[in-house]
Design a protein around this motif. Structure first.
Motif, PDB file in Angstrom:
ATOM      1  N   ALA A  41       0.589 -34.767  26.457  1.00  0.00           N
ATOM      2  CA  ALA A  41       1.776 -34.367  27.233  1.00  0.00           C
ATOM      3  C   ALA A  41       2.429 -33.139  26.609  1.00  0.00           C
ATOM      4  CB  ALA A  41       2.772 -35.525  27.303  1.00  0.00           C
ATOM      5  N   LEU A  42       2.541 -33.128  25.286  1.00  0.00           N
ATOM      6  CA  LEU A  42       3.129 -31.971  24.605  1.00  0.00           C
ATOM      7  C   LEU A  42       2.269 -30.724  24.793  1.00  0.00           C
ATOM      8  CD1 LEU A  42       4.418 -33.603  21.298  1.00  0.00           C
ATOM      9  CD2 LEU A  42       5.801 -32.743  23.196  1.00  0.00           C
ATOM     10  N   ASN A  43       0.944 -30.881  24.804  1.00  0.00           N
ATOM     11  CA  ASN A  43       0.051 -29.736  25.043  1.00  0.00           C
ATOM     12  C   ASN A  43       0.264 -29.172  26.443  1.00  0.00           C
ATOM     13  OD1 ASN A  43      -1.173 -29.615  22.537  1.00  0.00           O
ATOM     14  ND2 ASN A  43      -2.891 -30.931  23.117  1.00  0.00           N
ATOM     15  N   ARG A  44       0.471 -30.087  27.424  1.00  0.00           N
ATOM     16  CA  ARG A  44       0.733 -29.602  28.790  1.00  0.00           C
ATOM     17  C   ARG A  44       2.062 -28.846  28.833  1.00  0.00           C
ATOM     18  NH1 ARG A  44      -1.539 -34.610  29.921  1.00  0.00           N
ATOM     19  NH2 ARG A  44       0.489 -35.608  30.134  1.00  0.00           N
ATOM     20  N   THR A  45       3.070 -29.391  28.125  1.00  0.00           N
ATOM     21  CA  THR A  45       4.373 -28.734  28.072  1.00  0.00           C
ATOM     22  C   THR A  45       4.247 -27.380  27.395  1.00  0.00           C
ATOM     23  OG1 THR A  45       5.455 -30.892  27.932  1.00  0.00           O
ATOM     24  CG2 THR A  45       6.764 -28.995  27.292  1.00  0.00           C
ATOM     25  N   GLN A  46       3.481 -27.342  26.287  1.00  0.00           N
ATOM     26  CA  GLN A  46       3.289 -26.076  25.582  1.00  0.00           C
ATOM     27  C   GLN A  46       2.581 -25.074  26.465  1.00  0.00           C
ATOM     28  OE1 GLN A  46       0.641 -26.270  22.226  1.00  0.00           O
ATOM     29  NE2 GLN A  46       1.105 -24.192  21.573  1.00  0.00           N
ATOM     30  N   SER A  47       1.599 -25.552  27.203  1.00  0.00           N
ATOM     31  CA  SER A  47       0.865 -24.652  28.098  1.00  0.00           C
ATOM     32  C   SER A  47       1.803 -24.084  29.156  1.00  0.00           C
ATOM     33  CB  SER A  47      -0.281 -25.419  28.742  1.00  0.00           C
ATOM     34  OG  SER A  47      -0.975 -24.603  29.645  1.00  0.00           O
ATOM     35  N   ALA A  48       2.659 -24.939  29.710  1.00  0.00           N
ATOM     36  CA  ALA A  48       3.612 -24.467  30.724  1.00  0.00           C
ATOM     37  C   ALA A  48       4.599 -23.487  30.104  1.00  0.00           C
ATOM     38  CB  ALA A  48       4.349 -25.646  31.348  1.00  0.00           C
ATOM     39  N   LEU A  49       5.106 -23.795  28.911  1.00  0.00           N
ATOM     40  CA  LEU A  49       6.056 -22.898  28.244  1.00  0.00           C
ATOM     41  C   LEU A  49       5.385 -21.585  27.861  1.00  0.00           C
ATOM     42  CD1 LEU A  49       8.029 -25.393  25.948  1.00  0.00           C
ATOM     43  CD2 LEU A  49       8.839 -24.241  28.014  1.00  0.00           C
ATOM     44  N   THR A  50       4.134 -21.635  27.432  1.00  0.00           N
ATOM     45  CA  THR A  50       3.416 -20.413  27.084  1.00  0.00           C
ATOM     46  C   THR A  50       3.254 -19.551  28.324  1.00  0.00           C
ATOM     47  OG1 THR A  50       2.201 -21.561  25.344  1.00  0.00           O
ATOM     48  CG2 THR A  50       1.272 -19.502  26.087  1.00  0.00           C
ATOM     49  N   SER A  51       2.957 -20.199  29.409  1.00  0.00           N
ATOM     50  CA  SER A  51       2.819 -19.468  30.670  1.00  0.00           C
ATOM     51  C   SER A  51       4.148 -18.834  31.069  1.00  0.00           C
ATOM     52  CB  SER A  51       2.333 -20.428  31.743  1.00  0.00           C
ATOM     53  OG  SER A  51       2.218 -19.788  32.969  1.00  0.00           O
ATOM     54  N   ASP A  52       5.248 -19.571  30.926  1.00  0.00           N
ATOM     55  CA  ASP A  52       6.577 -19.039  31.236  1.00  0.00           C
ATOM     56  C   ASP A  52       6.917 -17.882  30.295  1.00  0.00           C
ATOM     57  OD1 ASP A  52       6.872 -20.879  33.251  1.00  0.00           O
ATOM     58  OD2 ASP A  52       8.191 -22.227  32.097  1.00  0.00           O
ATOM     59  N   ALA A  53       6.552 -18.004  29.007  1.00  0.00           N
ATOM     60  CA  ALA A  53       6.845 -16.955  28.025  1.00  0.00           C
ATOM     61  C   ALA A  53       6.073 -15.692  28.370  1.00  0.00           C
ATOM     62  CB  ALA A  53       6.508 -17.441  26.622  1.00  0.00           C
ATOM     63  N   HIS A  54       4.822 -15.835  28.799  1.00  0.00           N
ATOM     64  CA  HIS A  54       4.028 -14.649  29.194  1.00  0.00           C
ATOM     65  C   HIS A  54       4.657 -13.961  30.407  1.00  0.00           C
ATOM     66  CE1 HIS A  54       0.747 -14.910  26.368  1.00  0.00           C
ATOM     67  NE2 HIS A  54       0.511 -16.195  26.681  1.00  0.00           N
ATOM     68  N   ARG A  55       5.086 -14.769  31.365  1.00  0.00           N
ATOM     69  CA  ARG A  55       5.725 -14.169  32.551  1.00  0.00           C
ATOM     70  C   ARG A  55       7.012 -13.449  32.167  1.00  0.00           C
ATOM     71  NH1 ARG A  55       6.601 -18.798  35.677  1.00  0.00           N
ATOM     72  NH2 ARG A  55       4.777 -19.831  34.976  1.00  0.00           N
ATOM     73  N   ALA A  56       7.786 -14.065  31.271  1.00  0.00           N
ATOM     74  CA  ALA A  56       9.050 -13.454  30.849  1.00  0.00           C
ATOM     75  C   ALA A  56       8.763 -12.168  30.083  1.00  0.00           C
ATOM     76  CB  ALA A  56       9.848 -14.431  29.995  1.00  0.00           C
ATOM     77  N   ARG A  57       7.765 -12.142  29.219  1.00  0.00           N
ATOM     78  CA  ARG A  57       7.428 -10.937  28.478  1.00  0.00           C
ATOM     79  C   ARG A  57       6.948  -9.849  29.422  1.00  0.00           C
ATOM     80  NH1 ARG A  57       2.873 -11.958  24.591  1.00  0.00           N
ATOM     81  NH2 ARG A  57       1.742 -11.711  26.502  1.00  0.00           N
ATOM     82  N   ASP A  58       6.110 -10.247  30.393  1.00  0.00           N
ATOM     83  CA  ASP A  58       5.651  -9.252  31.370  1.00  0.00           C
ATOM     84  C   ASP A  58       6.836  -8.680  32.132  1.00  0.00           C
ATOM     85  OD1 ASP A  58       3.038  -9.575  30.603  1.00  0.00           O
ATOM     86  OD2 ASP A  58       2.518 -10.967  32.242  1.00  0.00           O
ATOM     87  N   GLU A  59       7.783  -9.528  32.440  1.00  0.00           N
ATOM     88  CA  GLU A  59       8.978  -9.083  33.169  1.00  0.00           C
ATOM     89  C   GLU A  59       9.801  -8.130  32.299  1.00  0.00           C
ATOM     90  OE1 GLU A  59      12.520 -11.485  35.013  1.00  0.00           O
ATOM     91  OE2 GLU A  59      10.598 -12.441  35.533  1.00  0.00           O
ATOM     92  N   VAL A  60       9.901  -8.463  30.977  1.00  0.00           N
ATOM     93  CA  VAL A  60      10.639  -7.599  30.046  1.00  0.00           C
ATOM     94  C   VAL A  60       9.947  -6.255  29.977  1.00  0.00           C
ATOM     95  CG1 VAL A  60      11.221  -7.280  27.592  1.00  0.00           C
ATOM     96  CG2 VAL A  60      11.671  -9.447  28.712  1.00  0.00           C
ATOM     97  N   HIS A  61       8.651  -6.220  29.924  1.00  0.00           N
ATOM     98  CA  HIS A  61       7.906  -4.948  29.862  1.00  0.00           C
ATOM     99  C   HIS A  61       8.122  -4.147  31.135  1.00  0.00           C
ATOM    100  CE1 HIS A  61       5.828  -5.358  26.086  1.00  0.00           C
ATOM    101  NE2 HIS A  61       5.374  -6.575  26.409  1.00  0.00           N
ATOM    102  N   THR A  62       8.102  -4.841  32.218  1.00  0.00           N
ATOM    103  CA  THR A  62       8.299  -4.141  33.486  1.00  0.00           C
ATOM    104  C   THR A  62       9.694  -3.541  33.524  1.00  0.00           C
ATOM    105  OG1 THR A  62       6.851  -5.737  34.523  1.00  0.00           O
ATOM    106  CG2 THR A  62       8.187  -4.408  35.982  1.00  0.00           C
ATOM    107  N   LEU A  63      10.701  -4.272  33.139  1.00  0.00           N
ATOM    108  CA  LEU A  63      12.071  -3.774  33.140  1.00  0.00           C
ATOM    109  C   LEU A  63      12.223  -2.644  32.125  1.00  0.00           C
ATOM    110  CD1 LEU A  63      14.140  -7.067  33.428  1.00  0.00           C
ATOM    111  CD2 LEU A  63      13.823  -5.333  35.177  1.00  0.00           C
ATOM    112  N   THR A  64      11.584  -2.754  30.997  1.00  0.00           N
ATOM    113  CA  THR A  64      11.671  -1.706  29.982  1.00  0.00           C
ATOM    114  C   THR A  64      11.030  -0.450  30.514  1.00  0.00           C
ATOM    115  OG1 THR A  64      11.430  -3.396  28.252  1.00  0.00           O
ATOM    116  CG2 THR A  64      11.157  -1.149  27.593  1.00  0.00           C
TER     117      THR A  64
END
Length: 179
Positions: free
Chosen positions: A152-175
């Motif tokens: 369950a924690l691995n699934r949560t980590q996978s979801a959070l990692t996916s969210d973190a990648h999207r947020a970083r991509d969004e930060v790069h786009t805004l930058t």
């Protein structure tokens, strides 16, 4: 004397042993001293007839000893000599096989002792295992629960990692847009 020598060699009965009367039989007679010689002769005759039957002369009689005929005596001695040679040839092989059998018996006894020791040791292990079975079962149950929690924690980590990648991509786009 010659026949006594063969008896001694083949049966291991010495002439002095053959001359000993059978004392329990002496008690049967009213005057045992009168029969001492006849009992000794009977013992000698019984042993000699047994040997002669063994060497292949079932019709041998004591007349060969007391009133020997040259041809019959020659046949009897020939039978005794041939049997003695045959016995000596076979005795060596018999002794080898006896020694081998004794070695196998000793080995078997050693292996049986080792088997008993191993069975006792196995019994101890089985008792210990049965004693530890509830603990093992409890640990396995905890391990399964922890494995489910980790999944369950691995699934949560996978979801959070996916969210973190999207947020970083969004930060790069805004930058990139700001620059």
């Amino acid at each position: 004397m010659l026949f006594e020598s063969f008896l001694e060699f083949l049966l291991g009965v010495t002439p002095s042993e053959c001359a000993q009367p059978y004392f329990p039989a002496m008690d049967v007679f009213a005057y045992p001293e009168l029969h001492a010689d006849s009992l000794t002769e009977a013992a000698f005759e019984r042993n000699l007839l047994r040997v002669m039957r063994t060497v292949g002369m079932p019709r041998f009689s004591m007349t060969v000893v007391t009133d020997p005929d040259a041809k019959v005596l020659k046949t009897a001695l020939s039978a005794l000599i041939n049997f003695t040679k045959f016995r000596e040839e076979r005795l060596t092989k018999y002794q080898e096989l006896t020694a081998e059998t004794e070695a196998y018996i000793e080995s078997k006894a050693t292996l049986e002792e080792e088997n008993r020791n191993l069975c006792a040791e196995l019994g101890e292990y089985q008792k210990r295992r049965a004693k530890e079975a509830p603990t093992v079962e409890q640990l396995e149950k905890e391990t399964r629960a922890l494995a489910a929690e980790i999944a369950a924690l691995n699934r949560t980590q996978s979801a959070l990692t996916s969210d973190a990648h999207r947020a970083r991509d969004e930060v790069h786009t805004l930058t990139d847009t700001l620059n």
